[in-house]
Design an enzyme around this catalytic site. Structure first.
Site: not given
Lengths: 309, 265
Positions: A28, A134, A137, A172
Site C-alpha cells: 500500500s 492500517n 494511524c 498491518k
C-alpha cells in the site's frame, strides 16, 4: 500442460482463505491504484495489489517536502492522501477488478467508527479480495496516539472491523512497538485472518546547513532496504507466536530478499519502495523465487518458516 | 517489461561541474518541458531515481520523436557524481518522457523565458521552436553560464545576469524580467523556487500569463508516491488549496495556480 500446473502450485499460497498464485504483492502507498504502473509492468503476474490507504473522506495529505532519500532508504510523510472510499469504488475498482490478481484495499480511520464505516462500504464490492487494516494511524479520541502501538486499541479496531464485514481481514502492524509478539497476539485475539508487517519505522533527517528537518512534518516513516534486517527479525519474532499467516514487508528489492522473509516465517511478501526504483521489481521477484524453488526442488508452502536451527 | 536497453552515447564534461549526456533511445513523442527518471546506479545508495529535464531530442531536426535524448546535469551530490562516472556504451535505465510540457503560446505579443541556473534545461526545446523569444538567464557566477552558448546559436535576445557580476549584468534575473515585461507577454520560467516566486509576482503585477516548471524531490515520477506535492492557491468557494503533484500534474503549472507562500524558502 502438466508443467504449467506444477509451476503454479510451486508458487501458490493460501492466506486467509484466499488463493494467491504467487507470494508477491505490492505494498500500500507504493503502487497507487494499480493503473499507474500498467505501462511499466505486467499487473496480471502479481500475486496481489494492495491499494493506497483509503479513508471515509478524501484526504489532502501533508505539506511538502514529503519525502527525503536517506542511505539505502527514504523517509516519507505523505499524510495518507487518498481519494476516499467512494471515489475508489467508483473510479478505481472498474480497472482493478479486470486484473487477474488479488485486489486488497488498505483502510484507515481516526476513530474506531471510521474504520468500521470504511470497511462496511468496501464489503461486497465486486473484485475486492480482502481488507488490510492500517493501524498506524493516530487515534484522535486518544490524543493522537496510534492505534497500532497500544494492544487494547489495536484489538478494538480489528474486532470492530472484523464484526462488520465478511471480507477476510489482514492487519498491518507497526514496528514502532516494544514487543511485536504482543501486538500479533492482540490482533489475532480480535479475529484478524492474517497479519502483515512491518509498516515504516519512524525516522527523521536534518539539513545541517539550514538547521531544518528535511520533512515538513519533521518526522516520517523510513522504508527501503535500510529497514530490511529489522523487518526480517520482526517477522521471525511474530512467527514464533502467530497462529495465522504472516505477510512480510520491509525493504524487499529482489527475490532473495523476499525469500529471507518466507524462510523466517512469512507466507507471502509485499514489495514497496522497490516499485519506485524499478516498476518491474515485483514481477522480477516472482521469476527469481520460481527459479529458486526449482533449484531447491521445493515450494513456497514448504519454505515458509523453514529456518534451520 | 523488457524493451531495448537505452545506452549512453556520450557523457562529456562541459566545465568543472557540468556534464552533457547523450542517451540512445527510440523515443516516443517528447513535448518541450517533459522529464525522465534516471536510475544512476544498480546499487542501493543512492536508491531512488533522479528526475532530469529533457534538454534536447537527438536525431533528425524538428522531429518530436528522436533516436535519443540529451541531458545536462550539474554534479551536486552522490547521484550526479555517480552519473558523471558512467561510460559511453553502458546501459542506462531511463523512464519517460514524463509529465506535461509547456503549453504552446498563442496570441501573445512577446515570449519571455526566464531561467535560473540549471532551470535552462527544460526551456531549450521550447526555445528552439520559438525563434523570436527572449531568454533571460540568471546564475551565481560565470562558471554556471556554460550552456548559454547553445541558446545564443539561434536566439538573438539573450540577456544574462550573474550575482557576482562575472558575466553579463550584476544582479538577479528577475531584475531583467522587470525591464523586459510588457503587456501581452507570456513568461516561461524554470529555476529555484525563490526566483519563480519573484517571477510570478512580477507577472501578476503586470497582468501577464506565467508558466513555471517546478522541481521537487520525488521517488517515483509517475504520480504514485505522492511525495512531490506542491500547494495550489485556494480557489473561490473552497477554503484551502489542494496539493498537486509536480510529476503527474506538472512539472509545468500556471504560476497563478501555485500557493507561493506555502514554500519554506
Amino acid at each position: 500442460m502438466n508443467k504449467g500446473v506444477k509451476k503454479t502450485s510451486r508458487l501458490a499460497v493460501e492466506i486467509a482463505g484466499i488463493r494467491f498464485k504467487n507470494p508477491v504483492l505490492t505494498a500500500s502507498g507504493t503502487f497507487g491504484y494499480g493503473s499507474e504502473y500498467a505501462p511499466y509492468t505486467d499487473l496480471g503476474r502479481l500475486g496481489g495489489i494492495v491499494v493506497k490507504g483509503l479513508s471515509l473522506e478524501p484526504r489532502a495529505g501533508n505539506p511538502g517536502p514529503r519525502t527525503v532519500e536517506t542511505p539505502s532508504g527514504m523517509l516519507n510523510a505523505i499524510g495518507l492522501q487518498n481519494v476516499g472510499v467512494e471515489s475508489f469504488i467508483k473510479e478505481k475498482m472498474p480497472f482493478l477488478r479486470r486484473l487477474k490478481t488479488n485486489v486488497i484495499a488498505n483502510i484507515f480511520g481516526e476513530t474506531v467508527e471510521d474504520y468500521k464505516e470504511v470497511a462496511r462500504r468496501l464489503d461486497g464490492v465486486a473484485g475486492l479480495t480482502a481488507l488490510e487494516i492500517n493501524i498506524s494511524c493516530p487515534n484522535v479520541k486518544k490524543g493522537g496516539i496510534a492505534f497500532g502501538v497500544v494492544p487494547t486499541e489495536a484489538h478494538r479496531v480489528v474486532s470492530a472491523v472484523k464484526s462488520s464485514v465478511g471480507l477476510p481481514v489482514i492487519t498491518k502492524l507497526s514496528p514502532n512497538v516494544t514487543d511485536i509478539r504482543v501486538m500479533v497476539k492482540a490482533v489475532e485475539e480480535a479475529g484478524t485472518d492474517a497479519v502483515s508487517l512491518i509498516n515504516t519505522i519512524t525516522g527523521m533527517a536534518v539539513d545541517v546547513e539550514k538547521r531544518r528537518a528535511l520533512l515538513a512534518t519533521k518526522t516520517g516513516g523510513l522504508s527501503g532496504p535500510a529497514i530490511r534486517p529489522i523487518a526480517v527479525r520482526m517477522v521471525w519474532e511474530a512467527a514464533q507466536v502467530a497462529t495465522r499467516p504472516i505477510i512480510g514487508i520491509g525493504g524487499i528489492m529482489t527475490a532473495k530478499d523476499a525469500l529471507e522473509f518466507i524462510i523466517a516465517g512469512a507466507s507471502a511478501v509485499q514489495i514497496g519502495t522497490a516499485n519506485f526504483v524499478d516498476p518491474d521489481s515485483a514481477v522480477k521477484a516472482v521469476d527469481g523465487i520460481e527459479e529458486y524453488l526449482k533449484r531447491h526442488r521445493t515450494s513456497v508452502k514448504d519454505l515458509i518458516g523453514s529456518l534451520k536451527a | 517489461m523488457e524493451e531495448k536497453p537505452k545506452k549512453i552515447l556520450y557523457n562529456r564534461q562541459a566545465s568543472a561541474h557540468y556534464y552533457r549526456m547523450g542517451i540512445s533511445w527510440a523515443t516516443p513523442t517528447i513535448a518541450p518541458g517533459q522529464f525522465v527518471m534516471v536510475r544512476v546506479t544498480d546499487g542501493l545508495d543512492p536508491l531512488l531515481r533522479r528526475p532530469f529535464g529533457i534538454y534536447n531530442i537527438l536525431g533528425p531536426k524538428g522531429k518530436s520523436r528522436g533516436t535519443g535524448i540529451e541531458l545536462l546535469y550539474k554534479v551536486v551530490g552522490k547521484g550526479t557524481r555517480i552519473l558523471s562516472t558512467r561510460k559511453p556504451g553502458d546501459d542506462i535505465d531511463v523512464i519517460g518522457p514524463l509529465g506535461d510540457g509547456f503549453p504552446y503560446p498563442s496570441g501573445f505579443r512577446k515570449v519571455i523565458m526566464v531561467a535560473g541556473g540549471m532551470g535552462l534545461v527544460p526551456l531549450y526545446l521550447m526555445a528552439k521552436e520559438l525563434h523570436g523569444a527572449t531568454l533571460l538567464f540568471g546564475a551565481r557566477a560565470r562558471e554556471e553560464t556554460v550552456f548559454i552558448k547553445d541558446f545564443r546559436k539561434f536566439m538573438r535576445n539573450v540577456k544574462v545576469a550573474t550575482e557576482d557580476g562575472s558575466y553579463g549584468r550584476k544582479g538577479l534575473v528577475t531584475e531583467l524580467l522587470e525591464e523586459e515585461i510588457s503587456s501581452g507577454s507570456v513568461i516561461y520560467a524554470c529555476g529555484p523556487i525563490g526566483m519563480l516566486k519573484q517571477a510570478s509576482a512580477i507577472a501578476r503585477r503586470a497582468d501577464v500569463k506565467c508558466f513555471v516548471s517546478l522541481e521537487r524531490s520525488m521517488a517515483c515520477g509517475i504520480g504514485v508516491c505522492l511525495g512531490c506535492a506542491v500547494k495550489s492557491r485556494p480557489h473561490k468557494g473552497s477554503g484551502s488549496g489542494v496539493y498537486r503533484m509536480v510529476c503527474s500534474d506538472g512539472p509545468v503549472f500556471d504560476s497563478a495556480d501555485i500557493d507561493w507562500d506555502s514554500f519554506n524558502l
